[in-house]
Design a protein around this motif. Structure first.
Motif, short mmCIF file in Angstrom:
data_model
loop_
_atom_site.label_atom_id
_atom_site.label_comp_id
_atom_site.label_asym_id
_atom_site.label_seq_id
_atom_site.Cartn_x
_atom_site.Cartn_y
_atom_site.Cartn_z
N ASP A 1 0.78 -1.29 0.21
CA ASP A 1 0.05 0.11 -0.02
C ASP A 1 0.93 1.31 0.14
OD1 ASP A 1 -2.20 -1.49 -0.09
OD2 ASP A 1 -2.79 -1.19 2.05
N TYR A 2 2.01 1.03 0.71
CA TYR A 2 2.77 2.34 0.88
C TYR A 2 3.61 2.75 -0.68
CZ TYR A 2 7.34 4.56 0.84
OH TYR A 2 8.43 5.53 0.32
N VAL A 3 3.74 1.60 -1.47
CA VAL A 3 4.46 1.82 -2.80
C VAL A 3 3.14 2.34 -3.63
CG1 VAL A 3 5.26 0.61 -4.81
CG2 VAL A 3 6.13 0.10 -2.28
N ILE A 4 2.01 1.79 -3.66
CA ILE A 4 1.15 2.48 -4.25
C ILE A 4 0.70 3.70 -4.03
CG2 ILE A 4 -1.61 2.28 -4.77
CD1 ILE A 4 -1.42 -0.71 -3.86
N VAL A 5 0.69 4.15 -2.85
CA VAL A 5 0.38 5.72 -2.46
C VAL A 5 1.78 6.37 -2.81
CG1 VAL A 5 0.28 7.28 -0.48
CG2 VAL A 5 -0.91 5.23 -0.48
N HIS A 6 2.90 5.88 -2.73
CA HIS A 6 4.12 6.80 -3.10
C HIS A 6 3.87 7.11 -4.69
CE1 HIS A 6 8.52 7.20 -2.70
NE2 HIS A 6 8.53 7.20 -4.16
N GLU A 7 3.49 6.05 -5.62
CA GLU A 7 3.74 6.23 -7.02
C GLU A 7 2.47 7.28 -7.22
OE1 GLU A 7 6.17 5.68 -8.44
OE2 GLU A 7 7.10 4.36 -6.89
N LEU A 8 1.31 7.08 -6.63
CA LEU A 8 0.16 7.95 -6.94
C LEU A 8 0.52 9.27 -6.58
CD1 LEU A 8 -2.90 5.81 -5.79
CD2 LEU A 8 -2.36 6.42 -8.07
N ALA A 9 1.48 9.51 -5.57
CA ALA A 9 1.72 10.89 -5.25
C ALA A 9 2.48 11.46 -6.20
CB ALA A 9 2.37 10.80 -3.89
N HIS A 10 3.16 10.65 -7.19
CA HIS A 10 4.23 11.36 -8.25
C HIS A 10 3.17 11.83 -9.14
CE1 HIS A 10 7.96 10.62 -6.60
NE2 HIS A 10 7.87 9.08 -6.64
N LEU A 11 1.93 11.06 -9.15
CA LEU A 11 0.95 12.04 -10.23
C LEU A 11 1.08 13.73 -10.14
CD1 LEU A 11 -1.88 9.34 -10.26
CD2 LEU A 11 -0.11 9.61 -12.12
N ARG A 12 1.28 13.95 -8.83
CA ARG A 12 1.28 15.56 -8.55
C ARG A 12 2.40 15.99 -8.70
NH1 ARG A 12 -4.27 17.23 -5.64
NH2 ARG A 12 -5.77 15.75 -6.29
N HIS A 13 3.47 15.21 -8.08
CA HIS A 13 4.79 15.71 -7.89
C HIS A 13 5.54 14.66 -8.32
CE1 HIS A 13 3.03 18.68 -4.84
NE2 HIS A 13 2.51 17.52 -4.62
N LEU A 14 6.40 15.01 -9.47
CA LEU A 14 7.41 14.16 -10.15
C LEU A 14 8.66 14.20 -9.87
CD1 LEU A 14 6.11 13.68 -14.11
CD2 LEU A 14 6.28 11.93 -12.24
#
Length: 232
Positions: free
Chosen positions: A184-197
């Motif tokens: 779940d952490y990795v999923i949230v981490h990558e989703l957060a990159h949708l706004r902050h690359l």
């Protein structure tokens, strides 16, 4: 006279500007610019040999926690050890029963080890894909994001996941052995990159907002990364 201070692998690149050493899995790799001669590299290594030998010695005492599914007949699935049985059957498939997996192969299969690896990896990919798709839907709604344009799962050496500007997400298949909170952490981490690359302060604040205990999960992955790898 050619000086060999220890056995190493040399990789040259036209893009590199400096010489660098990597000591990993008890192996030494030297990365160098194309224009640097082998003689210069070996002279440079000679001056670094004390450090390299210290790193190699340190790695000798590291316990091999990698998984050997074919040898040990066991594999981690969502942080649970699952027993595996291999046998000949009518066709090649995986049959799940309680906490066991039965992997069968047809009599026409010649390279059994290779076939077992293929069947097992395909099954594990299906399991991880199903979980990630479910959690992506949950976290996208929670984070106010549209679902990613593409989801890819494969085996990577140095990353748990990635995200690009095209809204394409990738995840490491080895995550199948991790506990749910780490995935779940990795999923949230990558989703957060949708706004902050990037990995800016704003990025980590965004991760923490939707996954407050992210540091514990990140630490778990760093400490247990070797144990999630397979050797066939």
């Amino acid at each position: 006279m050619r000086i060999i201070v220890f056995e190493y692998q040399l990789k040259k690149s036209t893009r590199r500007k400096t010489v660098a050493i990597k000591v990993h899995n008890k192996k030494v790799t030297v990365y160098a610019p194309q224009f640097v001669s082998n003689k210069q590299i070996e002279k440079w290594l000679f001056n670094k040999q004390a450090w390299v030998r210290a790193q190699l010695t340190k790695q000798l005492y590291i316990t091999d926690t990698r998984q050997y599914p074919l040898r040990d007949k066991q594999v981690l699935i969502f942080d649970r050890a699952v027993n595996i049985e291999f046998k000949q059957g009518v066709k090649s498939e995986v049959i799940k029963c309680d906490n066991n997996l039965l992997i069968t192969h047809s009599s026409r299969v010649k390279n059994l080890g290779q076939k077992y690896q293929q069947i097992l990896e395909e099954y594990l990919k299906e399991q991880l894909t199903a979980y990630i798709e479910m959690r992506l839907a949950y976290f996208c709604e929670k984070m106010g994001e549209e679902l990613p344009m593409r989801l890819k799962i494969a085996i990577y050496k140095r990353k748990w996941g990635s995200c690009n500007s095209k809204r394409e997400l990738t995840f490491n298949l080895h995550l199948i052995g991790a506990p749910y909170h780490a995935i779940d952490y990795v999923i949230v981490h990558e989703l957060a990159h949708l706004r902050h690359l990037n990995h800016s302060k704003a990025f980590w604040q965004h991760v923490e907002r939707f996954f407050p205990d992210y540091k514990a999960s990140s630490k778990w992955l760093k400490q247990n990364s070797m144990g999630l790898q397979w050797v066939f």
